[in-house]
Design an enzyme around this catalytic site. Structure first.
Site, PDB file in Angstrom:
ATOM      1  N   LYS A  54     -41.849  11.848  -9.586  1.00 15.05           N
ATOM      2  CA  LYS A  54     -41.861  12.691 -10.789  1.00 15.05           C
ATOM      3  C   LYS A  54     -41.846  11.820 -12.040  1.00 15.05           C
ATOM      4  O   LYS A  54     -42.580  12.071 -13.012  1.00 15.05           O
ATOM      5  CB  LYS A  54     -40.654  13.640 -10.776  1.00 15.05           C
ATOM      6  N   GLN A  98     -32.320  17.784  -9.378  1.00 15.05           N
ATOM      7  CA  GLN A  98     -32.916  17.636  -8.049  1.00 15.05           C
ATOM      8  C   GLN A  98     -31.988  18.225  -6.981  1.00 15.05           C
ATOM      9  O   GLN A  98     -30.790  17.966  -6.965  1.00 15.05           O
ATOM     10  CB  GLN A  98     -33.180  16.142  -7.768  1.00 15.05           C
ATOM     11  N   ASP A 121     -38.203  24.054 -13.471  1.00 11.22           N
ATOM     12  CA  ASP A 121     -38.221  24.399 -12.043  1.00 11.22           C
ATOM     13  C   ASP A 121     -38.372  25.908 -11.830  1.00 11.22           C
ATOM     14  O   ASP A 121     -38.729  26.349 -10.738  1.00 11.22           O
ATOM     15  CB  ASP A 121     -36.887  23.980 -11.400  1.00 11.22           C
TER      16      ASP A 121
HETATM   17  N1  GUN Z   1     -35.874  19.706  -3.917  1.00  5.83           N
HETATM   18  C1  GUN Z   1     -36.961  19.986  -3.149  1.00  5.83           C
HETATM   19  N2  GUN Z   1     -37.916  20.592  -3.909  1.00  5.83           N
HETATM   20  C2  GUN Z   1     -37.413  20.704  -5.145  1.00  5.83           C
HETATM   21  C3  GUN Z   1     -37.932  21.239  -6.366  1.00  5.83           C
HETATM   22  O1  GUN Z   1     -39.054  21.747  -6.456  1.00  5.83           O
HETATM   23  N3  GUN Z   1     -37.099  21.156  -7.442  1.00  5.83           N
HETATM   24  C4  GUN Z   1     -35.863  20.600  -7.358  1.00  5.83           C
HETATM   25  N4  GUN Z   1     -35.133  20.582  -8.463  1.00  5.83           N
HETATM   26  N5  GUN Z   1     -35.358  20.105  -6.260  1.00  5.83           N
HETATM   27  C5  GUN Z   1     -36.140  20.154  -5.162  1.00  5.83           C
END
Ligand code: GUN
Length: 285
Positions: A54, A98, A121
């Protein structure tokens, strides 16, 4: 193999290229540089990889990226204080915590603390509610990427049977709402579903989001179906999806590979959401 491959890597690259142009223009016209703050707590190896990807993607698109790597034993109060700080900081347009968080932390309390206008998100109840009622808001990145992939192939969803395997807040539930918005007839299957293959065999569009390696096999797929594999499972034989690619690709009309399917689209949609957050902050100012 008969299925057409839905190449998420290539589509994501073109979306990112397009976004980097838009980011450049926004910076030139307003001085606002779209910036994402990512908070990761603990030492989950998969999370470490996702967060690094990311970060790289943000920088690659000319966006700002801040990553806070907090220790496994961080307290709820410390984590919440950081979220509050980013909520107040006008130079931050997206906040992503996350998941999963270490077990002692209250995930939903943290997610609900994020300013919905920075919730890239789309996990805050305000954004989930907006999606449910068809209002504007942040749409979760993975299901948004799934829809973009389906659209890119020119597939008309109206009246089609869409079956989602998995009912998570991150993928299954929002994917169901997005498919419904496109007039598909949607069924959500899950771990308690009886006779799963009786549903999947009728699916014109099959979305697998369960986190179980190779569980959807070719005999469960309707001939010509669009098969979207959201799974990313680390096994001894490497990274595999929830769909058994070898057998399913013999039957499906379209299929996403793992890796190179949905995964890159998730990151492209995160960048897009961060850009939208920045753009909205300009409109408001
Ligand atoms: N963990 C696995 N997929 C995601 C996601 O799309 N966003 C976040 N914040 N954590 C994750």
């Amino acid at each position: 193999m008969s299925a057409v491959i839905l190449d998420g890597k290539a589509l994501a690259a073109s979306i990112r290229e397009d976004l980097s142009q838009k980011v450049q223009t926004l910076i030139e016209e307003t001085g606002v540089k779209p910036t994402l703050a990512v908070i990761v707590a603990g030492d989950d190896p998969a999370s470490a990889v996702y967060v690094r990807n990311k970060e790289r993607a943000c920088i690659g698109a000319g966006m700002g990226s801040i990553v806070d790597r907090l220790p496994q034993d961080v307290t709820q109060e410390e984590l919440e204080a950081l979220v509050r700080r980013y909520n107040e900081d006008d130079s931050i347009h997206g906040i992503l915590v996350q998941l999963p968080l270490p077990k002692h932390l209250d995930e939903s309390r943290v997610l609900e603390l994020i300013d919905p206008k920075k919730d890239v998100d789309g996990f805050h109840a305000v954004n989930m509610g907006a999606l449910l009622s068809g209002m504007e808001g942040f749409v979760p990145c993975t299901p948004k990427g799934v829809m973009r992939l389906i659209e890119s192939a020119g597939i008309d969803l109206s009246g089609k049977n869409a079956v989602i395997v998995g009912r998570s807040n991150i993928v299954g539930k929002p994917a169901a709402l997005l498919l419904l918005q496109k007039n598909a007839t949607v069924t959500v299957c899950h771990s308690k579903t009886e006779d799963l293959s009786s549903f999947t065999k009728n699916a014109d569009v099959l979305v697998a989001a369960v986190g179980r390696p190779n569980m959807i096999t070719g005999d469960m797929v309707k001939p010509g179906a669009v098969v979207i594999d959201v799974g990313i499972n680390r096994t001894e034989s490497g990274l595999v999806g929830d769909v058994d690619f070898a057998s399913a690709s013999e039957v499906a009309g379209y299929i996403t590979p793992v890796p190179g399917g949905v995964g890159p689209m998730t990151i492209a949609m995160l960048l897009e959401n961060t850009y939208i957050g920045a753009k909205n902050s300009c409109a408001k100012a």
